[in-house]
Design a protein around this motif. Structure first.
Motif, PDB file in Angstrom:
ATOM      1  N   CYS A 268      10.927  34.347  -8.222  1.00  0.00           N
ATOM      2  CA  CYS A 268      10.950  34.911  -6.789  1.00  0.00           C
ATOM      3  C   CYS A 268      11.598  36.075  -6.672  1.00  0.00           C
ATOM      4  CB  CYS A 268      11.871  33.650  -6.027  1.00  0.00           C
ATOM      5  SG  CYS A 268      11.123  31.984  -5.800  1.00  0.00           S
ATOM      6  N   CYS A 269      12.560  36.265  -7.391  1.00  0.00           N
ATOM      7  CA  CYS A 269      12.902  37.875  -7.255  1.00  0.00           C
ATOM      8  C   CYS A 269      11.977  38.887  -7.712  1.00  0.00           C
ATOM      9  CB  CYS A 269      14.219  37.894  -8.491  1.00  0.00           C
ATOM     10  SG  CYS A 269      15.902  37.196  -7.849  1.00  0.00           S
ATOM     11  N   LEU A 270      11.447  38.293  -8.815  1.00  0.00           N
ATOM     12  CA  LEU A 270      10.296  39.365  -9.389  1.00  0.00           C
ATOM     13  C   LEU A 270       9.159  39.518  -8.085  1.00  0.00           C
ATOM     14  CD1 LEU A 270       8.809  41.336 -11.402  1.00  0.00           C
ATOM     15  CD2 LEU A 270       7.781  39.138 -12.553  1.00  0.00           C
ATOM     16  N   ALA A 271       8.691  38.331  -7.453  1.00  0.00           N
ATOM     17  CA  ALA A 271       7.592  38.410  -6.526  1.00  0.00           C
ATOM     18  C   ALA A 271       8.060  39.445  -5.287  1.00  0.00           C
ATOM     19  CB  ALA A 271       7.481  37.093  -6.022  1.00  0.00           C
ATOM     20  N   PRO A 302       4.734  32.995   2.337  1.00  0.00           N
ATOM     21  CA  PRO A 302       4.637  33.742   3.540  1.00  0.00           C
ATOM     22  C   PRO A 302       5.648  34.657   3.524  1.00  0.00           C
ATOM     23  CG  PRO A 302       5.706  31.490   3.833  1.00  0.00           C
ATOM     24  CD  PRO A 302       5.106  31.554   2.442  1.00  0.00           C
ATOM     25  N   VAL A 303       6.806  34.703   3.012  1.00  0.00           N
ATOM     26  CA  VAL A 303       7.996  35.820   3.188  1.00  0.00           C
ATOM     27  C   VAL A 303       7.216  37.056   2.477  1.00  0.00           C
ATOM     28  CG1 VAL A 303      10.062  36.532   2.417  1.00  0.00           C
ATOM     29  CG2 VAL A 303       9.787  34.139   3.297  1.00  0.00           C
ATOM     30  N   ALA A 304       6.759  36.902   1.126  1.00  0.00           N
ATOM     31  CA  ALA A 304       6.226  38.009   0.579  1.00  0.00           C
ATOM     32  C   ALA A 304       4.873  38.463   1.094  1.00  0.00           C
ATOM     33  CB  ALA A 304       5.726  37.567  -0.935  1.00  0.00           C
ATOM     34  N   VAL A 305       4.051  37.659   1.625  1.00  0.00           N
ATOM     35  CA  VAL A 305       2.890  38.084   2.417  1.00  0.00           C
ATOM     36  C   VAL A 305       3.365  39.098   3.652  1.00  0.00           C
ATOM     37  CG1 VAL A 305       0.800  37.363   3.580  1.00  0.00           C
ATOM     38  CG2 VAL A 305       1.164  36.600   1.271  1.00  0.00           C
ATOM     39  N   LEU A 306       4.202  38.359   4.357  1.00  0.00           N
ATOM     40  CA  LEU A 306       4.533  39.155   5.497  1.00  0.00           C
ATOM     41  C   LEU A 306       5.396  40.542   5.282  1.00  0.00           C
ATOM     42  CD1 LEU A 306       5.974  36.699   8.073  1.00  0.00           C
ATOM     43  CD2 LEU A 306       4.057  38.179   8.439  1.00  0.00           C
ATOM     44  N   LEU A 307       6.011  40.865   3.961  1.00  0.00           N
ATOM     45  CA  LEU A 307       6.697  41.803   3.720  1.00  0.00           C
ATOM     46  C   LEU A 307       5.460  42.820   3.313  1.00  0.00           C
ATOM     47  CD1 LEU A 307       9.100  43.645   2.565  1.00  0.00           C
ATOM     48  CD2 LEU A 307       8.887  42.448   0.551  1.00  0.00           C
ATOM     49  N   LEU A 308       4.602  42.331   2.564  1.00  0.00           N
ATOM     50  CA  LEU A 308       3.291  43.325   2.310  1.00  0.00           C
ATOM     51  C   LEU A 308       2.680  43.883   3.713  1.00  0.00           C
ATOM     52  CD1 LEU A 308       1.724  41.517  -0.624  1.00  0.00           C
ATOM     53  CD2 LEU A 308       2.603  43.955  -0.863  1.00  0.00           C
ATOM     54  N   PRO A 316      -3.707  44.604   1.926  1.00  0.00           N
ATOM     55  CA  PRO A 316      -2.783  44.398   0.716  1.00  0.00           C
ATOM     56  C   PRO A 316      -2.145  42.931   0.782  1.00  0.00           C
ATOM     57  CG  PRO A 316      -2.398  46.656   1.548  1.00  0.00           C
ATOM     58  CD  PRO A 316      -3.038  45.860   2.496  1.00  0.00           C
ATOM     59  N   ALA A 317      -1.734  42.514   2.088  1.00  0.00           N
ATOM     60  CA  ALA A 317      -1.208  41.024   2.345  1.00  0.00           C
ATOM     61  C   ALA A 317      -2.314  40.040   2.100  1.00  0.00           C
ATOM     62  CB  ALA A 317      -0.490  41.163   3.643  1.00  0.00           C
ATOM     63  N   ALA A 318      -3.200  40.319   2.550  1.00  0.00           N
ATOM     64  CA  ALA A 318      -4.447  39.273   2.512  1.00  0.00           C
ATOM     65  C   ALA A 318      -4.783  39.223   0.996  1.00  0.00           C
ATOM     66  CB  ALA A 318      -5.650  39.478   3.251  1.00  0.00           C
ATOM     67  N   ARG A 319      -4.765  40.587   0.209  1.00  0.00           N
ATOM     68  CA  ARG A 319      -5.290  40.460  -1.267  1.00  0.00           C
ATOM     69  C   ARG A 319      -4.073  39.685  -1.876  1.00  0.00           C
ATOM     70  NH1 ARG A 319      -6.635  45.312  -1.421  1.00  0.00           N
ATOM     71  NH2 ARG A 319      -4.743  46.178  -1.868  1.00  0.00           N
ATOM     72  N   ALA A 320      -2.993  39.805  -1.821  1.00  0.00           N
ATOM     73  CA  ALA A 320      -1.817  39.192  -2.627  1.00  0.00           C
ATOM     74  C   ALA A 320      -1.881  37.710  -2.159  1.00  0.00           C
ATOM     75  CB  ALA A 320      -0.563  39.730  -2.108  1.00  0.00           C
TER      76      ALA A 320
END
Length: 469
Positions: A268-271, A302-308, A316-320
């Protein structure tokens, strides 16, 4: 309509807004040299900053945990608290492995605190951290690994790998006792593969095949990678911070006796670090790994996608997100197709306390206390957990994160609420939100979750005009 934009200064455009192009040079700079920028300055770069940028333009944090941790009395007090925490296990715990850890770790913490006081400041912290790692992690882990002693989850993970190789599914079709249940998703079987391949016929194979060793290695590798991604400059290696974190009672105890949650913490930290650095494909694959280890990691997606999306735009968010969903489905679908009932019963219903055999996990947390009042209390616990999750989701949508620190804070808040209100939560689960809050801040060398303004952006901003007399 009258424009209020300062003449000669264009709005920064680039990966932060998801659009192409670079900032236009200021008009004053162009007229000064005729080449687009003044001599002695660097051209402006798109925000967010890369490694090494923003050092001069970032105001220092008022709350600096690294500075506080460098004080001798703080180090001694931390070792004293850790020694007291470890010394309590031989007195109150009814699990032999935890009692052994407390017996070995408590003197090590006490000796580490003594070294913090008597050694010169230059060597005190490193020597104390080394003693704590040796006494609280390496020695008890070696003793338990050589004797083949561990908590039941280690056995469950190692057995799931054997089942996957022999039956095609990591789940027993008809569990009878509590240890027959496998509450983990299929990717967790990766950590049991060494045992299935090397067996346990000799001491070397006994240690090499132990799933705890691979839990710990994955945890440390992910923390090191996230440190490298978030660190603004490669001024030093994270040996001391990683040693202190690993030797802390919350991590050391989990690593020695079980450690099944440690890879989830590191992943999770790495993501979050990969998402901040716009490594979309890598972030998607790491998120897929997290979401196929335990279902408690699903909020990380969802947290990482919203950050992107907030930093780099929709593509980039959709790709991830699509990478994570696609890779995750490839891992989960085979088990779901082979034994869908076993997957639903053991991964979803068993951790929520909805099966005939109850999970032994439990601590005097609010959710566990409520579930102890019977079906009504169990329903109230699940309802409160759902309401808390909705509250964090609204917070996430209203204020999307703009840095890995902010994203980790949001994820930690949601997981803390879930662990506190779950019908079968326990204190060991709280290691995940604690590390999510601490580690990105140590790596980025700042306390605030807001992104600092790069020095290049400050140089591109024109000076305000002085009033004419």
């Amino acid at each position: 309509m009258v424009s209020t934009r300062t003449p000669g200064y264009s709005r920064p455009r680039g990966r932060f807004t998801g659009r192409g192009g670079t900032p236009a040079p200021p008009a004053e700079a162009a007229s000064a040299t005729g080449r687009g920028r003044p001599r002695g300055t660097r051209p402006p770069r798109p925000f967010p900053r890369q490694r090494g940028d923003g050092e001069t333009g970032t105001p220092p944090d008022r709350l600096n945990p690294a500075r506080l941790a460098s004080l001798r009395r703080v180090q001694f007090f931390g070792c004293l608290v850790a020694a007291g925490w470890a010394a309590a296990f031989p007195l109150v715990s009814d699990l032999p492995n935890q009692r052994l850890w407390g017996t070995v770790a408590a003197p090590a913490y006490a000796l580490a605190g003594l070294l913090c006081l008597i050694l010169p400041r230059r060597w005190a912290a490193r020597a104390a951290a080394g003693v704590a790692v040796l006494g609280a992690v390496l020695v008890p882990l070696a003793l338990l690994a050589l004797q083949g002693r561990h908590q039941s989850e280690v056995m469950v993970v190692e057995r799931s790998a054997h089942l996957l190789l022999t039956t095609g599914s990591p789940y027993l079709p008809h569990p009878v006792v509590v240890t027959d249940y496998n509450p983990y998703l299929p990717a967790m079987t990766l950590f049991g593969m060494p045992r299935a391949l090397v067996g346990n016929g000799n001491p070397v194979a006994q240690v090499v095949g132990d799933a705890r060793i691979w839990f710990a290695l994955t945890f440390l590798a992910c923390l090191l990678a996230s440190w490298r991604l978030l660190r603004p400059s490669r001024d030093r290696a994270p040996v001391l911070p990683m040693a202190v974190l690993t030797a802390s009672p919350l991590i050391a105890l989990a690593l020695v006796v079980g450690g099944v949650d440690l890879p989830l913490i590191g992943v999770c930290c790495l993501a979050m670090a990969l998402a901040e650095r716009d490594r979309t494909i890598a972030a998607g694959l790491v998120l897929a790994l997290a979401c196929t280890l335990k279902w408690t990691a699903w909020p990380a997606l969802p947290v990482a996608v919203l950050l992107l999306w907030r930093l780099y735009g929709r593509r980039p968010a959709a790709r991830a997100g699509l990478t994570a969903l696609g890779a995750g489905l490839l891992v989960i679908l085979p088990s779901a197709l082979v034994r869908a009932d076993a997957l639903r019963e053991q991964v979803v219903r068993f951790p929520l306390g909805l099966t005939a055999i109850q999970t032994p996990a439990g601590s005097p947390l609010p959710g566990k206390v409520l579930a102890g009042f019977g079906p009504t209390g169990h329903t109230v616990s699940l309802a409160l957990m759902t309401v808390g999750g909705l509250g964090v989701a609204i917070w996430l949508l209203a204020r999307p994160p703009v840095s890995a620190i902010a994203a980790a804070d949001l994820l930690a808040a949601g997981l803390t609420i879930a662990f506190m209100l779950a019908p079968a939560g326990r204190f060991g689960y709280l290691a995940l939100p604690v590390v999510l809050v601490i580690w990105p801040r140590l790596a980025a060398r700042r306390w605030s979750g807001r992104r600092p303004v790069p020095a290049s952006c400050l140089l591109a901003r024109p000076e305000p005009a002085l009033p004419r007399g």
